[in-house]
Write a protein that holds these residues in place. Sequence first.
Motif, mmCIF file in Angstrom:
data_model
loop_
_atom_site.group_PDB
_atom_site.id
_atom_site.type_symbol
_atom_site.label_atom_id
_atom_site.label_comp_id
_atom_site.label_asym_id
_atom_site.label_seq_id
_atom_site.Cartn_x
_atom_site.Cartn_y
_atom_site.Cartn_z
ATOM 1 N N ALA A 1 0.812 -1.207 0.000
ATOM 2 C CA ALA A 1 0.000 0.000 0.000
ATOM 3 C C ALA A 1 0.847 1.259 0.000
ATOM 4 C CB ALA A 1 -0.915 -0.009 1.218
ATOM 5 N N GLY A 2 0.727 2.022 -1.093
ATOM 6 C CA GLY A 2 1.366 3.312 -1.171
ATOM 7 C C GLY A 2 2.872 3.285 -1.339
ATOM 8 N N SER B 1 -2.686 1.647 -5.843
ATOM 9 C CA SER B 1 -2.788 3.087 -5.650
ATOM 10 C C SER B 1 -3.200 3.724 -6.972
ATOM 11 C CB SER B 1 -1.445 3.650 -5.172
ATOM 12 O OG SER B 1 -1.523 5.046 -4.995
ATOM 13 N N ARG B 2 -4.346 4.420 -6.940
ATOM 14 C CA ARG B 2 -4.867 4.999 -8.178
ATOM 15 C C ARG B 2 -5.773 6.177 -7.865
ATOM 16 N NH1 ARG B 2 -2.520 3.961 -13.023
ATOM 17 N NH2 ARG B 2 -3.904 4.516 -14.736
ATOM 18 N N VAL C 1 -5.696 4.510 -2.177
ATOM 19 C CA VAL C 1 -5.159 3.158 -2.135
ATOM 20 C C VAL C 1 -6.336 2.227 -1.903
ATOM 21 C CG1 VAL C 1 -3.612 1.540 -0.984
ATOM 22 C CG2 VAL C 1 -2.924 3.925 -1.276
ATOM 23 N N HIS D 1 -10.309 0.720 1.758
ATOM 24 C CA HIS D 1 -9.244 1.639 1.364
ATOM 25 C C HIS D 1 -8.245 1.818 2.491
ATOM 26 C CE1 HIS D 1 -11.564 4.681 3.616
ATOM 27 N NE2 HIS D 1 -10.477 5.447 3.583
#
Length: 302
Positions: free
Chosen positions: A140-141, A198-199, A203, A222
């Motif tokens: 994540a991220g 991530s978009r 996330v 999320h």
Amino acid sequence: MIPKKMPFPPNDEFGSYEPTITPDGNTIYFARFAGGGDKRVLGTTTDIFVTHRIRQSGEWPGTGADWTPPERLPDAVNSDSIDQEPRITPDGKTLYFMSRRSGNADIWVTTSSPMVSGRKPRVSTSTPCHRALLHAARSAGRGRYVRVRLCQTQRGWRRSDGDLFTTRMDKGVWQPARRYESKLLDSIGLKCRLNAVSRDGLVLGVVSVHDFGKFHTMQFVHYDAASREWKGPIVPAPFNNPAIDGACPMFTAGGDKMIWSAGYDRGPGPVSTSGGTGSTYDLFWLNTSDIVAYYKAKAGLS
């Protein structure tokens, strides 16, 4: 938000299960159930197949003329036992998958270029969590991948909670697995996989929920970077159907697309089981931005 079906091929009459896609988007590996009727599958469970996009000038995914018919990976990779859940590394050169050829649900690995030629796989036992299913998730991220594993204890699968474990490779060595701590994820029972991407300023987490033989669906959550925790609300995918198998997706390395296998056009039908049986499912995809927009709207984050 309606899933988009891949052309024929890579889809065909025999089906696919839990695909993984190379970073360039032009090669897809997936498992295939013997029950789908493909006589190339050894034994009575699953083998791993591959399809290639050989015409790449047009818009992805193109037409059936752009893809090769699915081809079974050679016996150097497949066995007459359960071989499924392939996961390709971001460089496209190493394929991890779950196999029961040793009698346990171990993680195996093969490396080759091109992958279809295959090298004899070896069991990946560098961590104490080797009797497990391997799932790849985007960290994540952080723009890198970790291996998320659902561990098997001596008493068998922990079906009540579906704990998620993580491990990463450091200097060529897999590190000891650790349970992934998350109050939100712990509240979701029967989870078998967490994929993250991530978009568009979010996330997004996709939690696959699998009660073997009963249902196999997706839930969206999320990640909050400020608190470093997964957050709700938990939003079910709008195309979930308990009577139709459709979960365990994979994002492209660039994060722009999500692909998965589902029986939307063939169901209701048998849902996949821990014994390596299932039905005939097709490859579907969606733009990640559309999924993120849907989640933001439902979660009040727009």
